[in-house]
Scaffold this active site. Structure first.
Site, PDB file in Angstrom:
ATOM      1  N   HIS A  14       0.747  -1.165  -0.118  1.00 11.22           N
ATOM      2  CA  HIS A  14       0.119  -0.118   0.054  1.00 11.22           C
ATOM      3  C   HIS A  14       0.860   1.158  -0.003  1.00 11.22           C
ATOM      4  O   HIS A  14       2.146   1.041   0.273  1.00 11.22           O
ATOM      5  CB  HIS A  14      -0.945  -0.024   1.221  1.00 11.22           C
ATOM      6  N   CYS A  33       6.682   5.727   3.965  1.00 15.13           N
ATOM      7  CA  CYS A  33       5.544   5.053   3.489  1.00 15.13           C
ATOM      8  C   CYS A  33       4.846   5.952   2.425  1.00 15.13           C
ATOM      9  O   CYS A  33       3.553   5.197   2.054  1.00 15.13           O
ATOM     10  CB  CYS A  33       4.581   4.839   4.823  1.00 15.13           C
ATOM     11  N   HIS A  39       4.693   0.138  -0.292  1.00 15.52           N
ATOM     12  CA  HIS A  39       5.515  -0.709   0.278  1.00 15.52           C
ATOM     13  C   HIS A  39       4.689  -1.853   0.824  1.00 15.52           C
ATOM     14  O   HIS A  39       3.590  -1.668   0.821  1.00 15.52           O
ATOM     15  CB  HIS A  39       6.384  -0.090   1.418  1.00 15.52           C
ATOM     16  N   HIS A  41       3.930  -5.535   3.118  1.00 14.60           N
ATOM     17  CA  HIS A  41       3.635  -6.089   4.723  1.00 14.60           C
ATOM     18  C   HIS A  41       3.249  -7.461   4.399  1.00 14.60           C
ATOM     19  O   HIS A  41       2.554  -7.903   3.714  1.00 14.60           O
ATOM     20  CB  HIS A  41       2.676  -5.405   5.617  1.00 14.60           C
ATOM     21  N   GLU A 122       0.492  -5.620  11.446  1.00 13.87           N
ATOM     22  CA  GLU A 122       1.162  -4.928  10.534  1.00 13.87           C
ATOM     23  C   GLU A 122       2.776  -5.206  10.319  1.00 13.87           C
ATOM     24  O   GLU A 122       3.429  -5.575   9.337  1.00 13.87           O
ATOM     25  CB  GLU A 122       0.901  -3.295  10.143  1.00 13.87           C
TER      26      GLU A 122
END
Length: 137
Positions: A14, A33, A39, A41, A122
């Site tokens: 996201h 971010c 990036h 997760h 996350e």
């Protein structure tokens, strides 16, 4: 009242970016971010149901049924996707993990009436939780 929590895993990327902020404000607030390419997760999703065990089966919900619902409603849509670009759920909202947890709750609630809480890991350090407060955003 008894609770059951099942853990699931999905990978997604996201970009944290708000159209209501300037490019400079986005970079200042979200830092790396806000990378235009996003990036990723490795998310862990906790789905908690709450209720009284059925007098015949002794279960709140059949875990296999819960697994099928979570896979169909959430994992099939989000796993290995770019949340901003590949999903309808995040076309117009910033997919912070706080928001992702809330969206997942709202996706599952119609399918799982006894849904109590969504927990979203996350990272090892960042955990987000959403429970319905009766107010809907």
């Amino acid at each position: 009242m008894t609770q059951l929590t099942r853990k699931y895993h999905f990978c997604a990327s996201h970009r944290l970016h708000s159209e209501q902020l300037s490019p400079e404000e986005n970079i200042h607030l979200f830092g790396k971010c806000n990378n235009p390419h996003g990036h990723g997760h490795n998310y862990y999703l906790d789905v908690t149901v709450k209720g009284n065990p059925d007098p015949v089966t002794g279960m709140i919900i059949n875990p296999a049924e819960l697994d099928e619902i979570v896979e169909r409603v959430v994992l099939d849509k989000f796993d290995h996707k770019h949340l901003n670009l590949d999903t309808d759920e995040f076309k117009n909202i910033n997919p912070t993990s706080e928001v992702v947890a809330m969206v997942i709750y709202n996706m599952l609630r119609p399918q799982i009436p006894m849904l109590y809480r969504i927990g979203l890991w996350e990272t090892e350090k960042n955990y987000f939780e959403y429970m319905d407060s009766g107010e809907h955003i």
